[in-house]
Design a protein around this motif. Structure first.
Motif, PDB file in Angstrom:
ATOM      1  N   ALA A   1      52.669  64.383  77.095  1.00 43.34           N
ATOM      2  CA  ALA A   1      53.874  65.128  77.465  1.00 43.34           C
ATOM      3  C   ALA A   1      54.849  64.242  78.238  1.00 43.34           C
ATOM      4  N   GLN A   2      54.332  63.443  79.176  1.00 44.02           N
ATOM      5  CA  GLN A   2      55.199  62.561  79.959  1.00 44.02           C
ATOM      6  C   GLN A   2      55.859  61.517  79.069  1.00 44.02           C
ATOM      7  N   PHE A   3      55.099  60.992  78.116  1.00 45.99           N
ATOM      8  CA  PHE A   3      55.640  60.007  77.183  1.00 45.99           C
ATOM      9  C   PHE A   3      56.765  60.624  76.357  1.00 45.99           C
ATOM     10  N   LEU A   4      56.576  61.874  75.933  1.00 47.12           N
ATOM     11  CA  LEU A   4      57.568  62.532  75.089  1.00 47.12           C
ATOM     12  C   LEU A   4      58.892  62.712  75.820  1.00 47.12           C
ATOM     13  N   VAL A   5      58.851  63.157  77.081  1.00 45.60           N
ATOM     14  CA  VAL A   5      60.113  63.369  77.793  1.00 45.60           C
ATOM     15  C   VAL A   5      60.785  62.032  78.125  1.00 45.60           C
ATOM     16  N   ALA A   6      59.989  60.978  78.312  1.00 47.50           N
ATOM     17  CA  ALA A   6      60.578  59.656  78.526  1.00 47.50           C
ATOM     18  C   ALA A   6      61.280  59.177  77.265  1.00 47.50           C
ATOM     19  N   VAL A   7      60.662  59.404  76.119  1.00 48.43           N
ATOM     20  CA  VAL A   7      61.282  59.057  74.842  1.00 48.43           C
ATOM     21  C   VAL A   7      62.604  59.797  74.671  1.00 48.43           C
ATOM     22  N   ASP A   8      62.614  61.072  75.067  1.00 45.74           N
ATOM     23  CA  ASP A   8      63.807  61.889  74.864  1.00 45.74           C
ATOM     24  C   ASP A   8      65.014  61.363  75.615  1.00 45.74           C
TER      25      ASP A   8
ATOM     26  N   GLY B   1      57.979  74.649  80.040  1.00 45.74           N
ATOM     27  CA  GLY B   1      58.867  73.512  79.844  1.00 45.74           C
ATOM     28  C   GLY B   1      58.681  72.869  78.480  1.00 45.74           C
ATOM     29  N   MET B   2      57.434  72.762  78.037  1.00 41.28           N
ATOM     30  CA  MET B   2      57.186  72.206  76.712  1.00 41.28           C
ATOM     31  C   MET B   2      57.793  73.093  75.624  1.00 41.28           C
ATOM     32  N   ALA B   3      57.680  74.415  75.801  1.00 43.01           N
ATOM     33  CA  ALA B   3      58.277  75.329  74.819  1.00 43.01           C
ATOM     34  C   ALA B   3      59.797  75.179  74.796  1.00 43.01           C
ATOM     35  N   LEU B   4      60.411  75.092  75.985  1.00 42.31           N
ATOM     36  CA  LEU B   4      61.859  74.909  76.049  1.00 42.31           C
ATOM     37  C   LEU B   4      62.273  73.585  75.430  1.00 42.31           C
ATOM     38  N   LEU B   5      61.459  72.546  75.625  1.00 42.26           N
ATOM     39  CA  LEU B   5      61.764  71.244  75.037  1.00 42.26           C
ATOM     40  C   LEU B   5      61.799  71.338  73.504  1.00 42.26           C
ATOM     41  N   GLY B   6      60.823  72.052  72.939  1.00 40.16           N
ATOM     42  CA  GLY B   6      60.802  72.210  71.491  1.00 40.16           C
ATOM     43  C   GLY B   6      62.007  72.975  70.974  1.00 40.16           C
ATOM     44  N   LEU B   7      62.368  74.082  71.646  1.00 39.69           N
ATOM     45  CA  LEU B   7      63.503  74.903  71.208  1.00 39.69           C
ATOM     46  C   LEU B   7      64.830  74.156  71.361  1.00 39.69           C
TER      47      LEU B   7
ATOM     48  N   LEU C   1      64.627  66.382  66.267  1.00 36.85           N
ATOM     49  CA  LEU C   1      63.642  67.161  65.516  1.00 36.85           C
ATOM     50  C   LEU C   1      62.238  66.577  65.581  1.00 36.85           C
ATOM     51  N   VAL C   2      62.111  65.273  65.884  1.00 38.03           N
ATOM     52  CA  VAL C   2      60.790  64.661  65.957  1.00 38.03           C
ATOM     53  C   VAL C   2      59.950  65.256  67.087  1.00 38.03           C
ATOM     54  N   ASN C   3      60.611  65.876  68.079  1.00 32.85           N
ATOM     55  CA  ASN C   3      59.879  66.482  69.197  1.00 32.85           C
ATOM     56  C   ASN C   3      59.089  67.723  68.799  1.00 32.85           C
ATOM     57  N   VAL C   4      59.571  68.426  67.790  1.00 27.43           N
ATOM     58  CA  VAL C   4      59.058  69.764  67.513  1.00 27.43           C
ATOM     59  C   VAL C   4      57.561  69.780  67.203  1.00 27.43           C
TER      60      VAL C   4
ATOM     61  N   VAL D   1      51.745  70.850  69.128  1.00 28.05           N
ATOM     62  CA  VAL D   1      50.348  70.448  69.321  1.00 28.05           C
ATOM     63  C   VAL D   1      49.950  70.611  70.787  1.00 28.05           C
ATOM     64  N   ILE D   2      50.809  70.158  71.708  1.00 31.70           N
ATOM     65  CA  ILE D   2      50.498  70.262  73.133  1.00 31.70           C
ATOM     66  C   ILE D   2      50.367  71.720  73.553  1.00 31.70           C
ATOM     67  N   LEU D   3      51.270  72.567  73.072  1.00 29.54           N
ATOM     68  CA  LEU D   3      51.211  73.987  73.424  1.00 29.54           C
ATOM     69  C   LEU D   3      49.969  74.668  72.857  1.00 29.54           C
ATOM     70  N   ALA D   4      49.474  74.171  71.737  1.00 24.40           N
ATOM     71  CA  ALA D   4      48.286  74.775  71.133  1.00 24.40           C
ATOM     72  C   ALA D   4      47.011  74.404  71.879  1.00 24.40           C
ATOM     73  N   VAL D   5      46.944  73.190  72.419  1.00 27.29           N
ATOM     74  CA  VAL D   5      45.700  72.688  73.008  1.00 27.29           C
ATOM     75  C   VAL D   5      45.662  72.844  74.530  1.00 27.29           C
TER      76      VAL D   5
END
Length: 474
Positions: free
Chosen positions: A32-39, A88-94, A176-179, A184-188
């Protein structure tokens, strides 16, 4: 002996082993931290293409980056742990979906602000969950080192991925690559992450969040306008003055708030204050250096977005190496020394970039300097994270990690406008926007960048050493 200077005693092998559950938690939180840094950085090398596609004026393209960082910086400390991590992860996806289908500059900026708000929830909550999942000592140092490495590597990976997606597909895929990743993170995550949220529901310090966000926004606008119109222009002075007033108001609001974003008791700890000061400098200088080198590669050497992104791959290797070694270095020499050594290495590497020229042959210097600077920057960041979160009870970990995250976001927010203003002023003085003028502007900002990181590292190191508690007599 203080936390900062005490070398770690040799731990037992069992103390260095993570359980299977800890490994899974670590993987999810670091992902998750890596994803927001990428963003944050994924659109940086694509800014001209985004501007052309949506009609963004060239002078305002930096707001695509700062809109994200401002929202993240101002609202970081409002959020809690597990539930808001997931929210926050859900908001990031939306918000990524919204950005991917944006049809106007306003729609894109709304998506970036929402991504920033998602980051304000995910990053501090993830860090709080991380520090409470691992006991203070070697395991936590290793986890924080990996976190720092992936966060910094995420900025670099974002540049590479943004260039790749822009050249091969479309800049819209940078959103769109974030979605699928967030899905996956929200599921696990709900099944494996234990909630460490305090029992009492804290009140939200909205006045504090509004004043600090408004203050940062005014300062960033003032810096941006200064680069375009000059430092003595009335609008510039009004914006900078208004920002100073709002940030001063934020300080007084925090002193009187029942549940302040930045509690006074946290700021009484020297390790928290000076550790965060070092972190502010580390993030301000390295993220803005990537912006400056993007200008150099595209405007001076004529690189494409893809080639620009790939050129930052060496920086990514340096940050991964520095983050991987950071925990060991802190354990061996202490976080204070790690901050000083890392900052000096970053400053020397950055200063070497003053020799860059208009020939493509200089790319070897850029690679060598960014690799060495990336290692030094990550040593400084890991030292800052350990210093700013050590010696605190679990009840204060959320506040300390939230403050550290806010420091990171403020550094990212202010870095690009400050260095852009320096470069723009020099480019204007050089009489144009051709390759030679851009090179002069980049050199001027690089010199300021190197001096700032050197002063920050040495200053924080000196103050940490001076303010430490005396060793207990034997």
């Amino acid at each position: 002996m203080s936390v900062l200077d005490e070398a770690a005693t040799a731990p037992s092998p069992a103390a260095l082993r993570m359980t299977g559950r800890q490994k899974l938690v670590l993987t999810l939180l670091l992902g998750a931290q890596f994803l927001v840094a990428v963003d944050f950085s994924i659109l940086n090398v694509a800014l001209p293409v985004v501007g052309a596609g949506l009609g963004f004026p060239l002078a305002h393209l930096q707001w695509i980056a700062t809109a994200f960082a401002l929202a993240a910086a101002g609202f970081t400390l409002l959020f809690g742990r597990k539930r808001l991590f997931l929210g926050g992860m859900a908001l990031l996806g939306l918000s990524s979906v919204l950005g991917g289908v944006a049809t106007s500059p306003g729609m894109l900026l709304v998506a970036r602000v929402l991504q920033g708000l998602a980051t304000a929830a995910v990053v501090p909550a993830g860090l709080s969950l991380l520090t409470t999942a691992f006991p203070e000592g070697p395991l936590r140092q290793r986890a924080l080192g990996l976190n720092g490495a992936l966060m910094s590597a995420g900025f670099t990976a974002g540049a590479i991925l943004g260039g790749l997606l822009t050249d091969l597909l479309s800049w819209r895929w940078a959103f769109l690559v974030n979605v699928p990743v967030t899905a996956v993170i929200l599921a696990v995550a709900p099944a494996v992450i234990a909630d460490s949220r305090p029992g009492a529901r804290p009140r939200l310090d909205l006045p504090g969040a509004v004043t600090v966000t408004g203050g940062l926004l005014a300062v960033v606008y003032g810096l941006t306008h200064a680069g375009e119109a000059g430092w003595t222009e009335p609008v510039t002075l009004a914006a900078l003055g208004g920002g100073a007033v709002l940030l001063t108001a934020f300080w007084f609001v925090e002193q009187r708030a029942q549940k302040p974003l930045v509690p006074v008791r946290i700021l009484r700890r020297p390790t928290v204050v000076w550790g965060n000061a070092a972190g502010l400098v580390a993030f301000l200088t390295e993220t803005s250096l990537v912006f400056l080198l993007t200008l150099y590669l595209q405007e001076v050497l004529g690189y494409t977005p893809l080639a620009t992104g790939l050129a930052f791959g060496v920086l990514g290797l340096g940050t991964v190496l520095g983050g991987t070694l950071g925990g060991r270095v802190v354990g061996r020499v202490g976080s204070r020394a790690a901050i000083v050594y890392g900052g000096v290495a970053q400053a020397v590497a950055t200063a070497s970039l003053l020799a860059l020229g208009t020939s493509g042959d200089w790319i070897w210097l850029l690679h060598a300097a960014t690799f060495a600077g990336g290692v030094g920057n990550m040593l400084m960041i890991v030292g800052f994270m350990v210093a700013a979160t050590s010696g605190l009870p679990d009840s204060e970990q959320g506040l300390a990690t939230g403050l550290a995250t806010m420091t990171q976001q403020v550094g990212i927010t202010m870095g690009i406008p400050v260095m852009s203003a320096v470069a723009t002023a020099r480019i204007t003085a050089a009489g144009g926007d051709g390759p030679r003028a851009v090179l002069d502007g980049v050199r001027a900002a690089v010199g300021v960048n190197a001096a700032l990181v050197l002063a920050g590292a040495l200053g924080a190191g000196a103050l940490l050493g001076r303010r430490r508690k005396p060793a207990t007599p034997r």
